[in-house]
Design a protein around this motif. Sequence first.
Motif, short mmCIF file in Angstrom:
data_model
loop_
_atom_site.label_atom_id
_atom_site.label_comp_id
_atom_site.label_asym_id
_atom_site.label_seq_id
_atom_site.Cartn_x
_atom_site.Cartn_y
_atom_site.Cartn_z
N TYR A 101 40.79 75.89 -56.24
CA TYR A 101 39.37 75.62 -55.95
C TYR A 101 38.91 74.27 -56.48
N TRP A 102 39.29 73.97 -57.73
CA TRP A 102 38.85 72.72 -58.33
C TRP A 102 39.31 71.53 -57.49
N GLY A 103 40.58 71.53 -57.13
CA GLY A 103 41.13 70.44 -56.34
C GLY A 103 40.49 70.32 -54.97
N VAL A 104 40.26 71.45 -54.32
CA VAL A 104 39.63 71.44 -53.00
C VAL A 104 38.23 70.84 -53.10
N ASN A 105 37.49 71.19 -54.14
CA ASN A 105 36.15 70.63 -54.30
C ASN A 105 36.20 69.11 -54.47
N LEU A 106 37.17 68.63 -55.25
CA LEU A 106 37.29 67.18 -55.43
C LEU A 106 37.64 66.50 -54.10
N LEU A 107 38.59 67.09 -53.37
CA LEU A 107 38.99 66.50 -52.09
C LEU A 107 37.86 66.57 -51.06
N ILE B 129 49.46 63.29 -42.60
CA ILE B 129 48.54 64.34 -43.04
C ILE B 129 49.32 65.50 -43.65
N TRP B 130 50.38 65.93 -42.98
CA TRP B 130 51.17 67.05 -43.49
C TRP B 130 51.83 66.68 -44.82
N ALA B 131 52.34 65.46 -44.92
CA ALA B 131 52.97 65.01 -46.17
C ALA B 131 51.94 64.95 -47.29
N ALA B 132 50.75 64.44 -46.99
CA ALA B 132 49.69 64.38 -48.00
C ALA B 132 49.32 65.78 -48.47
N PRO C 32 39.26 66.50 -44.55
CA PRO C 32 38.83 67.44 -43.50
C PRO C 32 38.97 68.91 -43.92
N GLU C 33 38.11 69.72 -43.38
CA GLU C 33 38.07 71.14 -43.72
C GLU C 33 39.41 71.84 -43.43
N GLU C 34 40.08 71.49 -42.35
CA GLU C 34 41.37 72.11 -42.02
C GLU C 34 42.39 71.87 -43.15
N PHE C 35 42.38 70.68 -43.70
CA PHE C 35 43.25 70.30 -44.81
C PHE C 35 42.92 71.14 -46.04
N LEU C 36 41.63 71.26 -46.34
CA LEU C 36 41.17 72.01 -47.51
C LEU C 36 41.48 73.49 -47.38
#
Length: 189
Positions: free
Chosen positions: A72-78, A44-47, A84-88
């Motif tokens: 923002y754009w990338g977070v919306n795609l992910l 997860i950390w590496a990703a 998971p929200e913590e990742f975003l």
Amino acid sequence: MITREEAYAILAEHTKNPNLIKHMLAVEAGMRAYARRFGEDEEIWAALGLLHDFDYEAHPKPDPEAESGHPYWGVNLLREKGYPEEFLRAILSHADYTGVPRETRMAKALYAVDELTGLIAAVALVRPSKKLADVALKSIKKKWKEKSFAAGVDREAVKVGAVELGVDLDEHILFVLAAMQENAEALGL
């Protein structure tokens, strides 16, 4: 389950600039090493390291009021892909202008590692060998003081990141350098 293969596929689909890809590989190396050190999930950390800037090339101009552009754009795609929200939130928090606080160790590590990898890579590139193996803490600290060297690296962010992460700055620099050295071939350094 977040996998490196999935993360790299997303990165490769949206990023063509080889230097930007190398930056994300360097951040991946630092994040994986810190996950190992803290007993966290390395994948997860590496990703997170791989994906924190994957939208930068296509959407470089952020608009915090409209929440558009990088990151923002990338977070919306992910988010659409179910990340998971913590990742975003960690991705959002690596850009100070988003106003998202760094509340998790993962988010703090990303912030601490991100800018530092650029400085370390720049130091390697001015070595006669252009190799990370020939970079030492002393040479990084010398170049750190030269504000015109790698001027785009936010040195204050590196210092703040180390403090937030709870590590000594010199220890942090050496730790990230070692992680990058372990992955020197992939980084072309």
